[in-house]
Design a protein around this motif. Structure first.
Motif, short mmCIF file in Angstrom:
data_model
loop_
_atom_site.label_atom_id
_atom_site.label_comp_id
_atom_site.label_asym_id
_atom_site.label_seq_id
_atom_site.Cartn_x
_atom_site.Cartn_y
_atom_site.Cartn_z
N SER A 17 30.78 37.13 48.04
CA SER A 17 29.70 36.25 47.59
C SER A 17 30.26 35.23 46.60
N VAL A 18 29.91 33.98 46.82
CA VAL A 18 30.30 32.90 45.90
C VAL A 18 29.06 32.08 45.61
N ASP A 19 28.62 32.08 44.35
CA ASP A 19 27.47 31.26 44.00
C ASP A 19 27.84 30.33 42.85
N THR A 20 27.35 29.10 42.93
CA THR A 20 27.65 28.08 41.93
C THR A 20 26.35 27.53 41.37
N SER A 21 26.20 27.62 40.06
CA SER A 21 25.00 27.12 39.38
C SER A 21 25.36 25.83 38.64
N TYR A 22 24.52 24.81 38.81
CA TYR A 22 24.77 23.50 38.22
C TYR A 22 23.68 23.17 37.21
N THR A 23 24.10 22.66 36.04
CA THR A 23 23.13 22.18 35.06
C THR A 23 23.77 21.10 34.22
N ASN A 24 22.97 20.45 33.40
CA ASN A 24 23.44 19.40 32.51
C ASN A 24 22.85 19.67 31.14
N ILE A 25 23.70 19.84 30.14
CA ILE A 25 23.27 20.19 28.80
C ILE A 25 23.45 18.99 27.88
N PRO A 26 22.40 18.56 27.16
CA PRO A 26 22.52 17.42 26.25
C PRO A 26 23.67 17.58 25.26
N PHE A 27 24.45 16.52 25.06
CA PHE A 27 25.58 16.47 24.12
C PHE A 27 26.75 17.36 24.55
N VAL A 28 26.61 18.08 25.64
CA VAL A 28 27.69 18.92 26.15
C VAL A 28 28.19 18.38 27.49
N GLY A 29 27.25 18.00 28.34
CA GLY A 29 27.60 17.47 29.65
C GLY A 29 27.31 18.46 30.76
N ALA A 30 27.96 18.24 31.89
CA ALA A 30 27.76 19.11 33.05
C ALA A 30 28.40 20.46 32.81
N VAL A 31 27.63 21.52 33.04
CA VAL A 31 28.14 22.89 32.92
C VAL A 31 27.86 23.61 34.24
#
Length: 340
Positions: free
Chosen positions: A195-209
């Protein structure tokens, strides 16, 4: 006639063992004590197909270190409220826990949590759109992708972070064959679930995580419902660069060799001060090597290229024993230090 029925019965049993079904899904109460192994062991991602051999005969462990792998009632865990809809929790020691429920057709995951050394507990929840982990029956050659939608929750620099995430997962049974362990232990009729899962988000002042979880589970259903070998890696990336890596390798069978915690004679390396509070300095005559610091659970605390000397801050580390591993051209040497 009886011989024919016996052959058919054995064949049917083999077919049942060679796939994931709700009947052989680990039930609440299933538990196995597994040996903690070197988290840098190969995941053999490229070894796929039928009749293959995954050779872990040279696997190295941590002396006396075991972890309990178990399935528990989700409502009995302290974080059950973060994963609504989950009825079970699949725990890999205290490091990684996956929350799920299932029916006769599928197993669904409401998310997972893991402990990352620099930020603590990280919650990846799929509360808006659960991840379909398994579509029953699931046998060699079966694979699919599935989207999910939820949130990412952790604390960064003492600031609570809670951001929405979207992602995709790739699920498959990518191999069947023989799993080799140290001590000439060889287990046949093993299937591997990937299993390979990738979660994408964008955190203010941090950037893409991004949070990428890649997990391999090896099943010998003739002996137990739980996996007999697990190779799990969770990587957090910030703006595409690795922020941290949490690795966990667990084996039902013991190893013959253990991580060397004596002097690094091969590389003539020293670590000081030891014990240490805020920083350590590592000296070695080696150039062009790789340096990694792991804790007793095999979690990667620090990793970088290494040339002869390096001073590393450890103030954020919890008190305890840590291992410095220097690797060059496939040769590994490990030494321990104590964080006060």
């Amino acid at each position: 006639m009886k011989r024919t029925l016996l052959i058919l019965s054995l064949f049917a049993s083999y077919i049942a063992d060679a796939q994931l079904t709700q009947a052989n899904e680990p039930a609440i109460g299933a538990s196995s004590s597994m040996f903690l192994c070197d988290s840098f062991a190969s995941n053999y991602a490229g070894v796929t197909g039928t009749g293959v051999t995954w050779d872990y005969s040279n696997l190295v462990g941590y002396f006396g270190e075991t972890r309990t792998v178990e399935v528990v009632d989700a409502s009995t865990t302290p974080n059950t409220a973060a994963f609504p809809g989950a009825t079970k929790a699949f725990k890999l020691g205290t490091n990684i826990t996956t929350y799920f429920d299932s029916d006769v057709n599928s197993r669904f995951s409401q998310g997972f949590m893991f402990t990352e050394p620099s930020v603590g507990d990280v919650f990846v929840t799929f509360e808006n759109d659960a991840l379909t982990q398994v579509q029953y029956p699931f046998a060699y050659g079966d694979s699919y992708t599935d989207p999910f939608d939820g949130s990412l929750d952790f604390t960064f620099n003492m600031i609570p972070i809670n951001e929405s995430v979207t992602g995709n997962a790739y699920l498959s049974v990518d191999g069947s064959g023989t799993l080799q362990f140290p001590g000439a232990v060889s287990v046949t009729n093993v299937i591997r679930y990937k299993s390979v899962d990738t979660s994408y988000t964008n955190i203010p002042f941090v950037g893409a995580v991004d949070v990428v979880r890649e997990q391999y589970e090896y099943y010998d259903h003739a002996s137990q419902e739980l996996p007999i070998f697990i190779h799990s890696t969770i990587t957090m990336l910030q703006n595409g660069s690795p922020l941290s890596i949490v690795g966990l390798v667990l084996s039902k069978y013991p190893t013959n060799d253990y991580m060397n915690v004596g002097e690094l004679d091969a590389f003539n390396t020293s670590i000081y001060p030891n014990p240490a509070k805020d920083v350590i300095t590592i000296n070695s005559e080696e150039e062009g090597a790789n340096l990694t610091i792991t804790d007793q659970q095999g979690r990667v605390m620090h990793s970088e290229a290494f040339n002869q000397t390096k001073t590393i801050g450890i103030k954020s580390f919890d008190a305890g024993i840590y291992f410095v591993t220097i690797e060059k051209e496939g040769v590994l040497s490990t030494q321990k230090f104590v964080k006060q």
